[in-house]
Design an enzyme around this catalytic site. Structure first.
Site, mmCIF file in Angstrom:
data_model
loop_
_atom_site.group_PDB
_atom_site.id
_atom_site.type_symbol
_atom_site.label_atom_id
_atom_site.label_comp_id
_atom_site.label_asym_id
_atom_site.label_seq_id
_atom_site.Cartn_x
_atom_site.Cartn_y
_atom_site.Cartn_z
ATOM 1 N N TYR A 206 0.854 -1.190 0.000
ATOM 2 C CA TYR A 206 0.000 0.000 0.000
ATOM 3 C C TYR A 206 0.887 1.236 0.000
ATOM 4 O O TYR A 206 1.964 1.210 -0.566
ATOM 5 C CB TYR A 206 -0.992 -0.046 1.169
ATOM 6 C CG TYR A 206 -2.211 0.804 0.848
ATOM 7 C CD1 TYR A 206 -3.022 0.455 -0.225
ATOM 8 C CD2 TYR A 206 -2.492 1.956 1.547
ATOM 9 C CE1 TYR A 206 -4.098 1.239 -0.581
ATOM 10 C CE2 TYR A 206 -3.572 2.746 1.206
ATOM 11 C CZ TYR A 206 -4.369 2.393 0.146
ATOM 12 O OH TYR A 206 -5.431 3.189 -0.214
ATOM 13 N N ARG B 137 -9.072 10.637 -8.184
ATOM 14 C CA ARG B 137 -8.196 11.305 -7.209
ATOM 15 C C ARG B 137 -7.416 10.243 -6.446
ATOM 16 O O ARG B 137 -7.684 9.968 -5.288
ATOM 17 C CB ARG B 137 -9.028 12.149 -6.241
ATOM 18 C CG ARG B 137 -8.223 13.118 -5.390
ATOM 19 C CD ARG B 137 -8.987 13.547 -4.167
ATOM 20 N NE ARG B 137 -9.321 12.458 -3.282
ATOM 21 C CZ ARG B 137 -8.501 11.949 -2.364
ATOM 22 N NH1 ARG B 137 -7.273 12.440 -2.213
ATOM 23 N NH2 ARG B 137 -8.896 10.950 -1.579
ATOM 24 N N LYS C 9 -6.286 -2.122 -0.865
ATOM 25 C CA LYS C 9 -7.152 -1.973 0.317
ATOM 26 C C LYS C 9 -7.711 -3.316 0.758
ATOM 27 O O LYS C 9 -7.748 -3.628 1.959
ATOM 28 C CB LYS C 9 -8.306 -1.022 -0.007
ATOM 29 C CG LYS C 9 -7.929 0.450 -0.052
ATOM 30 C CD LYS C 9 -7.866 1.042 1.339
ATOM 31 C CE LYS C 9 -7.590 2.540 1.272
ATOM 32 N NZ LYS C 9 -7.511 3.161 2.596
ATOM 33 N N GLU D 258 -13.630 4.815 -2.615
ATOM 34 C CA GLU D 258 -12.204 5.077 -2.434
ATOM 35 C C GLU D 258 -11.680 5.989 -3.536
ATOM 36 O O GLU D 258 -11.858 5.710 -4.729
ATOM 37 C CB GLU D 258 -11.435 3.754 -2.450
ATOM 38 C CG GLU D 258 -9.984 3.870 -2.040
ATOM 39 C CD GLU D 258 -9.815 4.213 -0.580
ATOM 40 O OE1 GLU D 258 -8.797 4.850 -0.239
ATOM 41 O OE2 GLU D 258 -10.688 3.860 0.236
ATOM 42 N N ASP D 259 -11.042 7.083 -3.139
ATOM 43 C CA ASP D 259 -10.347 7.992 -4.055
ATOM 44 C C ASP D 259 -11.237 8.543 -5.167
ATOM 45 O O ASP D 259 -10.831 8.627 -6.332
ATOM 46 C CB ASP D 259 -9.112 7.301 -4.646
ATOM 47 C CG ASP D 259 -7.987 7.191 -3.619
ATOM 48 O OD1 ASP D 259 -8.135 7.774 -2.524
ATOM 49 O OD2 ASP D 259 -6.960 6.549 -3.892
ATOM 50 N N ASP E 138 -13.618 5.821 2.914
ATOM 51 C CA ASP E 138 -12.417 5.778 3.741
ATOM 52 C C ASP E 138 -11.684 7.111 3.746
ATOM 53 O O ASP E 138 -11.087 7.486 4.753
ATOM 54 C CB ASP E 138 -11.486 4.666 3.250
ATOM 55 C CG ASP E 138 -10.338 4.408 4.210
ATOM 56 O OD1 ASP E 138 -10.595 4.294 5.419
ATOM 57 O OD2 ASP E 138 -9.185 4.325 3.752
ATOM 58 N N ASP E 139 -11.729 7.842 2.638
ATOM 59 C CA ASP E 139 -11.041 9.138 2.578
ATOM 60 C C ASP E 139 -11.686 10.154 3.519
ATOM 61 O O ASP E 139 -10.998 10.998 4.101
ATOM 62 C CB ASP E 139 -11.061 9.677 1.146
ATOM 63 C CG ASP E 139 -10.446 8.702 0.161
ATOM 64 O OD1 ASP E 139 -9.286 8.318 0.365
ATOM 65 O OD2 ASP E 139 -11.140 8.294 -0.785
ATOM 66 N N ASN F 271 -0.506 11.945 1.381
ATOM 67 C CA ASN F 271 0.197 10.835 0.729
ATOM 68 C C ASN F 271 0.395 11.144 -0.746
ATOM 69 O O ASN F 271 -0.370 11.894 -1.321
ATOM 70 C CB ASN F 271 -0.623 9.543 0.870
ATOM 71 C CG ASN F 271 -0.581 8.984 2.271
ATOM 72 O OD1 ASN F 271 0.483 8.879 2.867
ATOM 73 N ND2 ASN F 271 -1.742 8.636 2.798
#
Length: 648
Positions: free
Chosen positions: A196, A249, A267, A339-340, A362-363, A504
């Site tokens: 990850y 993203r 993930k 996610e993203d 999660d973000d 990150n």
């Protein structure tokens, strides 16, 4: 005929089995082991020479009696895994039971060695090699799983480039699933940055070049009107967790389109390794609606749609069809993790589907939960209560506003004050400066709650001087945005300034651990989003804590699965944060970290799962009844274990 011809002779009935169910299945996705063995025995009788029929029948009767005992034993643990049958033998509760290596028929020989669910490489025993026609297909040596782990770790450490390690790990996952997870679990601190962040970012950028074989499902604009058929192509039916991205993203790297698949794959590897969710119950999905990344559109190795990214009605129609199809195929209790996604879609999707689906971002929510845990833990170092501190964020996107809201919710819970009052302790700076009420008309909707009555300032340094925060949190994605002047300003009026640099990958981190300690004379309480090496300052070694979402989402997902929750509630996130914060010890603080070591992550995940499940039961959102007496032990019994099983 030879025993092998039971499944090959044209005079025999070949029994086939599909993992996802189908004609002749019993509704749980497979035919029972007992039924298969009876049918296999019948095939043997029909295929054998007359003089062998009687002996074969007697042998089959003995095998049937043995199988009946095994089925009875399996029923005792049928409630594990959240009530879903453990047909691959993945959970701790079934660790001692023998299993049958199913593929589309009983896997044997060359096929067995090519099946990642069941392949054990050189760890197949002598008896298993005879029973499954492996003689000659493997060297004669028999080795243990631990020795396999030792050898692969030795090989991985020879690679100097992180992406090479990533590719080697993905290759291992595709040929020997249990060994992959055994390796990751036993060496989690060393290998987490490989599978990850930060390595997964580079992997996504180069995903077209390193693509080997599909590891998840791709749903594209070309599939509109038939998304449900795409989902049916996945071989598993008992899916419990889906991680989905549209690639717009990816970390702090921007729009990577279809190549964002590395994120859901990574993930879900952590859901299994750290949280114990079965790999067979995990499904990575990428929604491909194009990309606005010109470099990818012109890259001959790009694997996605070569068109500009779809927006508006076209985009939302595809997402709605996808969400409806997931619910229709997998039911209401499958956890869908967004996610993203870019800000403009992430908040809308979460708000739209949180009332009708079991969804989690999660973000927004995972990051918020782990950062809140870090703040609760840091209070043991700096003193005071959450309400007595003042918080300043650089970055007002998904992560920033998500963390800010969860901080306000926790303050409200602790003080019984209205949430509107609690938000006044939190300030956000975006690309245009401090978010204040005079900017309200031009703000995006998710930022308006943070527009306070203050004089506008345009720089972070001016905001620090004006607000005098005790906690500075970076979620901007702008590398080195916490300059020496910024950090020295924080240190000038705080004895122990709390500085979280969360962006990150590492190159986008607002500051390094060394900079934070050096510019505060070693007084900073520091945490980062990406890992940093220990730092020596003034003769003392400090081990910076990593505010990694992997502390939260694996255990959170396990808690949702074992309770059969049908919705995610904010109190479940608060419960996860409080549980994680309680795991940090004085020994961790003395080393400079406000988070517990990752070596204990599976125990931590079980505790988080128990607390999340308990809150789901308390809120009336759990459907797995009756409630287990000891949720922590139940969570541990449901966790996937990667040790090799003995094959019948």
């Amino acid at each position: 005929p030879s025993p092998r011809s039971r499944f090959e002779s044209r005079d025999c009935t070949v029994f086939t089995w599909k993992r996802g169910g189908g004609a002749g299945s019993r509704g749980d996705g497979c035919t029972s082991c007992l039924e298969v063995r009876r049918r296999a025995a019948a095939v043997t009788v029909r295929a054998a020479q007359p003089k062998r029929v009687e002996a074969v029948a007697m042998e089959s009767a003995a095998e049937t009696a043995e199988a009946e005992k095994e089925v009875a034993a399996e029923k005792e643990v049928a409630a594990a895994g959240g009530g879903v049958e453990d047909k691959y033998g993945e959970d701790r509760a079934t660790e001692e039971l023998p299993v049958t290596p199913w593929a589309f028929s009983v896997a044997s020989g060359y096929t067995l060695l090519r099946d990642p669910h069941h392949n054990k490489g050189l760890a197949f025993t002598e008896r298993e090699r005879d029973a499954h026609y492996l003689r000659g297909l493997l060297p004669p040596g028999v080795v243990s799983q631990d020795l396999q782990v030792k050898k692969i770790m030795h090989n991985l450490r020879q690679y100097k480039v992180p992406l090479q390690r990533y590719v080697a790990m993905m290759d291992l996952q595709e040929r020997n699933e249990r060994l992959f997870y055994k390796l990751l679990i036993d060496n989690v601190e060393e290998l987490l940055p490989v599978v990850y962040t930060p390595t997964v970012g580079e992997a996504c950028q180069k995903y077209g070049s390193i693509f080997r074989r599909p590891q998840g499902l791709y749903v594209s604009l070309r599939d509109k009107g038939k998304v449900i058929d795409v989902l049916r192509n996945w071989p598993e039916r008992n899916i419990q967790v889906i991680v989905v991205t549209d690639g717009e993203r990816i970390l702090g790297l921007g729009d990577l389109g279809c190549q964002g698949m590395g994120i859901p794959v990574g993930k879900l590897s952590l859901y299994t390794a750290l949280g114990g969710v079965r790999p067979s119950a995990c499904l990575p999905i990428t929604i491909d609606v194009g990309t606005n990344n010109e470099q990818l559109l012109n890259d001959e190795f790009y694997i996605g749609l070569r068109q500009r990214r779809a927006t508006g009605e076209e985009y939302h129609e595809l997402m709605e069809e996808f969400m409806d199809a997931v619910k229709q195929i997998y039911g209401e209790k499958v956890l869908i993790q967004f996610e993203d996604f870019a800000n403009h879609n992430a908040f809308d999707l979460l708000a739209k589907y949180s009332k009708s689906h079991l969804v989690f971002n999660d973000d927004i929510q995972g990051t918020a939960s782990v950062v809140l845990a870090g703040l609760l833990s840091s209070l043991k170092v700096v003193g005071g209560t959450l309400a007595e501190h003042t918080y300043l964020f650089l970055g007002a996107g998904e992560a920033g506003t998500g963390i800010a809201e969860l901080i306000a919710l926790e303050i409200s819970k602790q003080t019984n004050a209205p949430i509107e009052e609690c938000r006044k302790k939190v300030f956000l700076v975006d690309s245009k400066g401090l978010i204040v009420s005079s900017r309200k008309n031009s703000l995006q909707p998710f930022k308006t709650s943070w527009a306070h009555e203050r004089e506008p300032v345009t720089t972070l340094l001016d905001a620090i001087k004006s607000i005098r925060p005790t906690v500075l949190i970076g979620t901007s994605g702008v590398g080195r945005a916490f300059t020496k002047e910024v950090i020295e300003a924080m240190a000038s009026f705080n004895e122990r300034p709390v500085i979280f640099s969360l962006s990150n990958p590492t190159s986008h981190s607002e500051c390094t651990a060394e900079e934070a300690y050096k510019w505060t004379q070693g007084r900073a309480v520091f945490a980062s989003g990406s890992p940093f090496d220990p730092v020596e300052y003034d003769g003392k070694i400090r081990v910076p804590g990593q505010a990694n979402n992997a502390y939260i989402f694996p255990g959170f997902g396990l808690g949702v699965v074992i309770s059969g929750a049908i919705r995610v509630h904010e109190d479940m996130l608060l419960a996860a944060s409080e549980t994680l914060a309680a795991q940090a010890t004085q020994e961790n603080f003395d080393k400079g970290s406000i988070f517990p070591p990752f070596t204990n992550i599976r125990k931590i995940s079980a505790l988080i799962a128990a607390s999340v499940a308990a809150k789901a039961y308390e809120l009336g959102l759990a459907t797995r009844l009756p409630r287990p007496r000891d949720l922590e032990k139940y969570a541990e019994s449901c966790m996937y274990t990667p040790v090799y099983r003995s094959y019948r």
